[in-house]
Design a protein around this motif. Structure first.
Motif, PDB file in Angstrom:
ATOM      1  N   LEU A 455       0.821  -1.210   0.000  1.00 41.90           N
ATOM      2  CA  LEU A 455       0.000   0.000   0.000  1.00 41.90           C
ATOM      3  C   LEU A 455       0.857   1.264   0.000  1.00 41.90           C
ATOM      4  CD1 LEU A 455      -2.873  -0.984   2.455  1.00 41.90           C
ATOM      5  CD2 LEU A 455      -3.009  -0.693  -0.015  1.00 41.90           C
ATOM      6  N   LEU A 456       1.952   1.249   0.750  1.00 42.62           N
ATOM      7  CA  LEU A 456       2.829   2.434   0.772  1.00 42.62           C
ATOM      8  C   LEU A 456       3.442   2.682  -0.592  1.00 42.62           C
ATOM      9  CD1 LEU A 456       4.565   1.963   4.245  1.00 42.62           C
ATOM     10  CD2 LEU A 456       2.778   3.612   3.627  1.00 42.62           C
ATOM     11  N   ASP A 457       3.780   1.599  -1.328  1.00 43.82           N
ATOM     12  CA  ASP A 457       4.306   1.764  -2.690  1.00 43.82           C
ATOM     13  C   ASP A 457       3.248   2.374  -3.595  1.00 43.82           C
ATOM     14  OD1 ASP A 457       6.738   0.738  -1.912  1.00 43.82           O
ATOM     15  OD2 ASP A 457       6.282  -1.316  -2.568  1.00 43.82           O
ATOM     16  N   GLU A 458       1.999   1.947  -3.450  1.00 39.75           N
ATOM     17  CA  GLU A 458       0.940   2.515  -4.279  1.00 39.75           C
ATOM     18  C   GLU A 458       0.705   3.988  -3.947  1.00 39.75           C
ATOM     19  OE1 GLU A 458      -2.602   0.207  -3.975  1.00 39.75           O
ATOM     20  OE2 GLU A 458      -1.742  -1.604  -4.880  1.00 39.75           O
ATOM     21  N   LYS A 460       2.857   6.140  -3.087  1.00 46.76           N
ATOM     22  CA  LYS A 460       3.930   7.003  -3.571  1.00 46.76           C
ATOM     23  C   LYS A 460       3.623   7.582  -4.942  1.00 46.76           C
ATOM     24  CE  LYS A 460       7.630   4.677  -0.996  1.00 46.76           C
ATOM     25  NZ  LYS A 460       8.868   3.878  -1.098  1.00 46.76           N
ATOM     26  N   ALA A 461       2.743   6.894  -5.705  1.00 47.64           N
ATOM     27  CA  ALA A 461       2.394   7.377  -7.041  1.00 47.64           C
ATOM     28  C   ALA A 461       1.408   8.543  -6.932  1.00 47.64           C
ATOM     29  CB  ALA A 461       1.792   6.235  -7.869  1.00 47.64           C
ATOM     30  N   GLY A 462       1.140   9.136  -8.061  1.00 51.33           N
ATOM     31  CA  GLY A 462       0.234  10.283  -8.069  1.00 51.33           C
ATOM     32  C   GLY A 462      -1.226   9.891  -7.970  1.00 51.33           C
ATOM     33  N   ALA A 463      -1.558   8.634  -8.218  1.00 46.05           N
ATOM     34  CA  ALA A 463      -2.943   8.176  -8.160  1.00 46.05           C
ATOM     35  C   ALA A 463      -2.948   6.716  -7.722  1.00 46.05           C
ATOM     36  CB  ALA A 463      -3.629   8.323  -9.523  1.00 46.05           C
ATOM     37  N   ILE A 464      -4.052   6.285  -7.100  1.00 49.24           N
ATOM     38  CA  ILE A 464      -4.186   4.895  -6.644  1.00 49.24           C
ATOM     39  C   ILE A 464      -5.519   4.346  -7.163  1.00 49.24           C
ATOM     40  CG2 ILE A 464      -2.811   5.276  -4.569  1.00 49.24           C
ATOM     41  CD1 ILE A 464      -5.418   5.350  -2.990  1.00 49.24           C
TER      42      ILE A 464
END
Length: 478
Positions: A455-458, A460-464
């Motif tokens: 979840l933390l990796d997701e 980090k992106a601009g959108a989930i």
């Protein structure tokens, strides 16, 4: 003294005023410092925006499917019965439970000896009756000849009487001779009557002989039929059931020795509620031949008829589905099976198919209004099809509605609409929202470390993904 008291009171009020002014200055300074810090309580709270899947209502033509359950019944079934009692002397090898037989095939033979004896006696009785008939006909011929001779004798006696009367009229004869001639004529006429009676009796004997011949012929036909019934044949082609015969067994008259079921002629009896039955009736009040599919088996059929009356203690309507003949139906189904039946209803126009979760208990939808805020609108639910519902579109055509309602959604709530195929369902996040979600994930002690890292990796992106955002928002209660 009065001056001193007033001076002390004024001094006390002055000190109290200065103390209050100092406290107010301290509170104001603390509030100003707190407002200058980032994320402090002085900043207005950000409105919580919930992601939700939405779709556009478009009117379409849908064929509803009514799901019910029924019992398979045999349309053609024949009970094999022994027409007469006897001993079983032979049973066909194919006359066993589960095997197939052909129409006209000999299945069982009973001991034919009693029937053969009865046939021989019937043949003898017929020969005797025929001989009696011949004798009676000959007696009629003789009686007719005897009557003709008696009638000829009467003619002669009458002529003799006439001569005697003529002789007496000339004076040459006597009255005694005339009287003798009259007596002879009377005797001859009496003989004619006797011969006529004998002829009538002979003709009656002929009729009785013919009746006897007819009866003997009937008895002979019955004996021949009884002999033929010692062989029990299949009345139709199908599978055998309920057989427990072996050579040497004794069977009684009219005893059931087995059953033949035609697997190519099967019906499914389905009990529907009155409301469900009304959906299948056409405008003319007749039950239409709606297409039918049997559950996962993929067998097809058609709605054929409805029962004429409701059985005692039952409710609703009993309808019958005629299955289409196929090798699969013969192999998979047997009378007594309980199957799922899917009946196609008449098509509905101007409807849309939505998940059942889209409609609230009060029969409303959450539609997307201006500013991505939700508006609760009433809708007409036409059918419920498993996990889906069919709703009337009408004036709602083109409106976007929420596909799945939850406790987080309601009238006036602002949402982040997730439309089908839009960026694979990715939702953009602001920096503040991302920081809040990261803190939430890191503070969750019950979450596994592997899931937490993913979840933390997701984040980090601009959108989930919208599904991930919805799960995280569910943990915070919105």
């Amino acid at each position: 003294m009065r001056f001193l008291a007033r001076s002390l009171t004024g001094l006390f009020l002055l000190v109290l005023t200065l103390a209050l002014l100092g406290a107010a200055a301290l509170l104001l300074g603390g509030a100003i410092r707190a407002s200058l810090q980032p994320g402090g309580p002085g900043q207005p709270a950000e409105e919580r925006v919930v992601a939700a899947n939405v779709t556009r209502l478009e009117p379409t033509r849908v064929t509803p499917v009514l799901t019910a359950y029924g019992k398979v019944e045999a349309r053609r079934a024949l009970d094999l019965r022994a027409r007469q009692s006897g001993s079983v002397v032979w049973v066909a090898e194919g006359f066993r439970n589960g095997l197939s037989v052909r129409s006209g095939e000999v299945l069982v033979r009973l001991d034919p000896a009693p029937a053969q004896e009865a046939l021989a006696l019937a043949q003898a009785d017929l020969a005797e009756a025929t001989a009696s008939d011949t004798q009676a006909q000959a007696a009629v011929i003789l009686a007719r000849d005897d009557l003709a001779a008696a009638e000829a004798q009467v003619v002669l006696r009458r002529q003799a009487l006439d001569r005697q009367r003529q002789i007496e009229a000339r004076g040459a004869g006597s009255s005694q001779a005339v009287e003798t001639a009259e007596l002879a004529l009377s005797a001859a006429e009496q003989a004619v009557l006797s011969r006529r009676q004998a002829l009538a009796q002979a003709e009656a004997a002929v009729d009785q002989a013919k009746v006897a011949v007819t009866r003997a012929g009937i008895a002979l036909a019955e004996a021949e039929r009884a002999l033929s019934e010692t062989e029990i044949r299949a009345g139709l082609s199908g599978r055998v059931d309920g057989v427990a015969l072996v050579p040497g067994a004794l069977v009684g008259a009219n005893e059931v020795i087995g059953r033949i079921i035609d697997p190519s002629a099967l019906d499914v009896a389905v009990r529907l509620s009155t409301a469900q039955f009304a959906l299948l009736v056409g405008p003319d009040g007749a039950l239409g031949p709606a297409p039918v599919t049997l559950g996962a088996a993929g067998l097809t059929g058609r709605l054929e008829r409805a029962a004429a009356a409701v059985a005692e203690g039952q409710t609703g309507r009993m309808v019958y589905v005629a299955l289409d003949p196929s090798p699969a139906a013969e192999a998979l189904l047997q009378p007594g099976d309980f199957v799922e039946v899917r009946i196609e209803e008449p098509p509905l126009a101007d409807v849309a198919r939505l998940p059942a979760l889209a409609v609230g208990r009060n029969g409303t939808l959450l539609a997307l209004a201006e500013g991505d805020r939700l508006q609760e609108i009433p809708v007409e639910v036409l059918r419920r099809q498993g996990d889906d519902v069919l709703v009337r579109v009408a004036a709602l055509a083109g409106r976007e509605v929420v596909l799945e309602r939850s406790a987080l959604l309601g009238e006036g709530i602002r949402i982040r609409p997730v439309r089908p195929g839009a960026g694979a369902g990715l939702v953009p996040l602001s920096e503040a929202r991302r920081a809040e979600l990261v803190a939430l994930v890191e503070a969750d002690a019950a979450m596994p470390e592997a899931a937490k890292a993913r979840l933390l990796d997701e984040l980090k992106a601009g959108a989930i993904p919208a599904a991930t955002l919805e799960r995280l928002e569910g943990r915070t209660g919105g």
